[in-house]
Design a protein around this motif. Structure first.
Motif, PDB file in Angstrom:
ATOM      1  N   ARG A 110      43.561  41.492  27.054  1.00 23.44           N
ATOM      2  CA  ARG A 110      43.619  41.901  28.457  1.00 23.44           C
ATOM      3  C   ARG A 110      44.618  41.047  29.239  1.00 23.44           C
ATOM      4  N   VAL A 111      44.700  39.762  28.895  1.00 20.21           N
ATOM      5  CA  VAL A 111      45.694  38.888  29.529  1.00 20.21           C
ATOM      6  C   VAL A 111      47.100  39.368  29.190  1.00 20.21           C
ATOM      7  N   ARG A 112      47.315  39.720  27.916  1.00 24.06           N
ATOM      8  CA  ARG A 112      48.640  40.207  27.508  1.00 24.06           C
ATOM      9  C   ARG A 112      48.985  41.509  28.231  1.00 24.06           C
ATOM     10  N   MET A 113      48.017  42.410  28.356  1.00 23.96           N
ATOM     11  CA  MET A 113      48.273  43.672  29.044  1.00 23.96           C
ATOM     12  C   MET A 113      48.565  43.447  30.527  1.00 23.96           C
ATOM     13  N   ALA A 114      47.879  42.491  31.123  1.00 27.24           N
ATOM     14  CA  ALA A 114      48.126  42.185  32.534  1.00 27.24           C
ATOM     15  C   ALA A 114      49.511  41.581  32.710  1.00 27.24           C
ATOM     16  N   ASP A 129      38.891  35.894  34.069  1.00 27.93           N
ATOM     17  CA  ASP A 129      37.851  36.523  33.264  1.00 27.93           C
ATOM     18  C   ASP A 129      37.857  35.985  31.829  1.00 27.93           C
ATOM     19  N   ARG A 130      39.048  35.736  31.299  1.00 27.59           N
ATOM     20  CA  ARG A 130      39.148  35.165  29.955  1.00 27.59           C
ATOM     21  C   ARG A 130      38.501  33.785  29.918  1.00 27.59           C
ATOM     22  N   THR A 131      38.736  32.989  30.933  1.00 30.69           N
ATOM     23  CA  THR A 131      38.174  31.636  30.969  1.00 30.69           C
ATOM     24  C   THR A 131      36.657  31.681  31.052  1.00 30.69           C
ATOM     25  N   ILE A 132      36.111  32.636  31.791  1.00 27.91           N
ATOM     26  CA  ILE A 132      34.659  32.794  31.868  1.00 27.91           C
ATOM     27  C   ILE A 132      34.085  33.029  30.475  1.00 27.91           C
ATOM     28  N   VAL A 133      34.695  33.948  29.733  1.00 28.76           N
ATOM     29  CA  VAL A 133      34.222  34.276  28.390  1.00 28.76           C
ATOM     30  C   VAL A 133      34.308  33.052  27.476  1.00 28.76           C
ATOM     31  N   LYS A 259      29.780  42.861  32.005  1.00 34.97           N
ATOM     32  CA  LYS A 259      29.469  44.264  31.738  1.00 34.97           C
ATOM     33  C   LYS A 259      30.761  45.055  31.526  1.00 34.97           C
ATOM     34  N   GLN A 260      31.736  44.815  32.400  1.00 37.28           N
ATOM     35  CA  GLN A 260      33.005  45.530  32.294  1.00 37.28           C
ATOM     36  C   GLN A 260      33.721  45.194  30.981  1.00 37.28           C
ATOM     37  N   LEU A 261      33.790  43.902  30.645  1.00 38.49           N
ATOM     38  CA  LEU A 261      34.499  43.497  29.430  1.00 38.49           C
ATOM     39  C   LEU A 261      33.790  43.994  28.174  1.00 38.49           C
TER      40      LEU A 261
END
Length: 331
Positions: A110-114, A129-133, A259-261
């Protein structure tokens, strides 16, 4: 009893209740609903929620004996109406290894796509969001330690002042209601360094996971300056220029992100859970360490107060190990 009673006192303060003789059965019923919500979120077990409520009821019984109350508002059926079922969490959801791997891979993707602008998601948000995960998966942090709790003034979310990248650690406001030190794994350190470069926080009070809610940012500026910016203002620029930190996302917002991820990553789930819950990552980390025979490491990583707490949390794994040992002896 200190931690749950302190949490109850904080709740009362937030509700404008200053004295025990102001408490009503309705207040205790509402707090029972708070405990139920914490149980649903996976922050505490249903049995733990009931234990906390019993502590409060015992304290209020003392207040009756001491002449501070005429009757105990917690000692009624109505007060206990919303408490969760008093059962242990043997079936608590946790992230299976393949689920964890897929969620981390998708967060990277998702980071790459962004970055390539192939999705309509700001790059900073994708890194957030990546850091949260990563922090959930790697460190087993509780949602209440990462995000803001609107019902607890002491929990305003992680800020950059809590992070010490030079020494590879961070400070969290733990379940004990004291600040606790958590060491960073390589992946957690890398995720935080990348987020810091992208976010470029202007002050140590800046949250790691700032809210996207524009009205909250307007409120923050108005509180700091006494003036509300005109509608249409680039509020993010104002916050940065004036070094006014926005609020952190809430626990509920953190759950919505997961939930979204979970849905976008196409992760298949079993049981009643419809997404990979924050507490599931914590339980999975402990289970991984415990299964490999590192019970004391699991205790340290999860910051349990005693090794007995860790053994109790993973008694199912311990039972399996005992059975295997019996088989090996008989062979």
């Amino acid at each position: 009893m200190q931690s749950p009673l302190t949490a109850f006192a904080t709740y009362c303060e937030n509700q404008g209740i200053e004295r025990v003789d102001e408490l009503t059965t309705d207040d205790l019923r509402d707090y029972g609903l708070e405990l139920r919500s914490a149980s649903i979120d996976g922050d505490i077990a249903g049995s733990t929620a009931n234990t906390y409520f019993r502590y409060i009821r015992a304290f209020l019984s003392f207040c009756v004996r001491d002449g501070k109350l005429d009757t105990n508002p917690a000692d009624t059926e109505a007060a206990e109406e919303f408490l969760p079922e008093d059962t242990p969490t043997r079936d608590t959801q946790f992230w299976e290894p393949d689920q964890r791997k897929r969620l981390l891979e998708y967060a990277d993707e998702r980071v790459r796509m962004a970055r390539d602008e192939t999705i309509d998601t700001p790059l900073e948000r994708a890194y957030r969001d990546r850091t949260i995960v990563v922090l959930l998966a790697e460190l087993g942090l509780r949602g209440a330690e990462l995000f803001r709790d609107p019902n607890d003034d002491a929990r305003d979310g992680l800020q950059w002042g809590d992070v010490d990248l030079a020494n590879g650690r961070l400070e969290v406001f733990g379940k004990s209601r004291e600040y606790e030190t958590v060491g960073l794994t390589r992946d957690a350190q890398d995720a935080l360094e990348r987020l810091q470069r992208v976010q470029d926080p202007p002050t140590d009070e800046w949250p790691l996971f700032p809210t996207d809610h524009a009205a909250s940012k307007y409120d923050a500026v108005e509180t700091a300056t006494g003036e509300r910016p005109p509608t249409g203002t680039d509020i993010d620029a104002v916050c940065r220029e004036q070094r006014i930190a926005p609020s952190s996302i809430t626990k509920e917002a953190g759950r919505q992100i997961l939930k979204q991820l979970t849905a976008e990553a196409g992760i298949e789930l079993t049981g009643d859970a419809d997404y990979l819950q924050p507490h599931g990552a914590r339980r999975a980390l402990g289970a991984e360490l415990y299964k490999q025979g590192h019970s004391e490491l699991a205790q340290s990583a999860l910051r349990h107060s005693s090794i007995e707490t860790t053994h109790e949390a993973y008694s199912d794994i311990k039972a399996e190990d005992i059975a295997k040992s019996i088989d090996e002896v008989r062979e």
